[in-house]
Design a protein around this motif. Structure first.
Motif, mmCIF file in Angstrom:
data_model
loop_
_atom_site.group_PDB
_atom_site.id
_atom_site.type_symbol
_atom_site.label_atom_id
_atom_site.label_comp_id
_atom_site.label_asym_id
_atom_site.label_seq_id
_atom_site.Cartn_x
_atom_site.Cartn_y
_atom_site.Cartn_z
ATOM 1 N N LEU A 126 0.887 -1.226 0.083
ATOM 2 C CA LEU A 126 0.080 0.067 0.059
ATOM 3 C C LEU A 126 0.890 1.368 0.024
ATOM 4 N N LEU A 127 1.919 1.300 0.855
ATOM 5 C CA LEU A 127 2.559 2.578 1.208
ATOM 6 C C LEU A 127 3.369 2.810 -0.366
ATOM 7 N N GLY A 154 3.794 13.309 -2.965
ATOM 8 C CA GLY A 154 3.923 13.322 -1.548
ATOM 9 C C GLY A 154 3.326 14.488 -0.900
ATOM 10 N N MET A 155 4.085 15.246 0.029
ATOM 11 C CA MET A 155 3.569 16.282 0.855
ATOM 12 C C MET A 155 3.385 17.416 -0.019
ATOM 13 N N ALA A 156 3.893 17.661 -1.144
ATOM 14 C CA ALA A 156 3.772 18.648 -2.118
ATOM 15 C C ALA A 156 2.136 18.809 -2.660
ATOM 16 N N TRP A 208 6.080 22.184 5.435
ATOM 17 C CA TRP A 208 5.672 20.878 5.433
ATOM 18 C C TRP A 208 5.837 20.328 3.961
ATOM 19 N N SER A 209 5.634 20.850 3.194
ATOM 20 C CA SER A 209 5.602 20.511 1.644
ATOM 21 C C SER A 209 7.024 19.836 1.416
ATOM 22 N N GLU A 210 8.004 20.071 1.932
ATOM 23 C CA GLU A 210 9.596 19.927 1.793
ATOM 24 C C GLU A 210 9.693 18.463 2.423
ATOM 25 N N ARG A 211 8.790 18.100 3.492
ATOM 26 C CA ARG A 211 9.219 16.680 4.025
ATOM 27 C C ARG A 211 8.869 15.574 3.183
ATOM 28 N N SER A 216 4.948 10.241 4.663
ATOM 29 C CA SER A 216 4.610 9.040 5.392
ATOM 30 C C SER A 216 3.240 9.441 6.041
ATOM 31 N N PRO A 217 2.291 8.376 6.306
ATOM 32 C CA PRO A 217 0.912 8.704 7.060
ATOM 33 C C PRO A 217 1.059 9.377 8.344
#
Length: 231
Positions: free
Chosen positions: A69-70, A78-80, A97-100, A103-104
């Protein structure tokens, strides 16, 4: 793993996810469901640091599912992607946060971090044109996903009150005029937020505010006076 064993494991680790998945609770908003799902995935696929042997073995039992799933979820940018729609209203939260790495737990962490910004717009920001109810609704959906029942009720009530104010102010407007009023209302809120981000050193938002003020004739309740801008 049998379906029965899988369900029992989900019910043990993720009671809220199990309740909405198997009809034991009312279905929450779409964003709340997303957060409840992320919480469950975090618990099942990201064992906490310092987990004892029993917790580790419980997580490892479902690790094949997590391995499938992951990567599918991480196939998105992702975070973007997660933060994109919040960059205008809450840039001081969304941009870092967009640069991290995604992950869930990181996605949950972002929504926990951005919620106070949305609540502040909803409950504390003042504007002659009013505040769009959508910020209250977003904050309520996040609170619902994070399990804060009291905040959900308060924020949804605030959204209703703001909507009623808008209806009263705009009741005589034609549909096209109302659309313009709604856009102006939202843009003034965003411009205020850009001013706050600019004051925190985010130069990109200084430029955004300057463009807005230039196009809109520098409304004094939003745009800095010329002598302030030059300081």
């Amino acid at each position: 793993m049998s379906k029965e064993r899988f369900r029992a494991q989900v019910e043990q680790l993720c009671p809220r996810f199990a309740a909405i998945s198997w009809g034991q609770a009312e279905r929450p908003s779409q964003l709340a469901r997303q957060l409840i799902s992320m919480e469950c995935m975090s618990r099942m696929c990201e064992p906490p640091a310092g987990a004892d042997a029993g917790e580790s073995s419980l997580s490892s039992a479902v690790s094949p599912m997590c391995r499938e799933l992951l990567p599918l979820i991480r196939g998105e940018p992702g975070m973007a992607t997660v933060t994109r729609s919040y960059r205008l209203a809450c840039p001081e939260v969304a941009v870092p946060w967009s640069e991290r790495p995604w992950s869930p737990s990181t996605e949950l962490g972002f929504y926990t971090a951005v919620r106070p910004c949305l609540e502040r717009i909803c409950e504390q920001m003042l504007s002659p044109q009013g505040i769009p109810p959508k910020y209250c609704t977003l904050a309520a959906d996040i609170a619902e996903g994070l399990g804060d029942v009291g905040a959900v009720a308060r924020l949804r009530q605030r959204a209703k009150a703001l909507q009623a104010l808008n209806e009263a102010h705009w009741q005589e407007l034609a549909p096209k005029e109302r659309e313009v009023a709604e856009t102006d209302q939202d843009m003034r809120v965003l411009a205020r937020r850009w001013g706050e981000a600019c004051a925190q050193g985010m130069s990109r938002y200084c430029e955004s505010l300057a463009k807005y003020c230039s196009l809109e004739g520098s409304p004094p309740d939003v745009c800095p006076a010329e002598n302030d801008a030059g300081e």
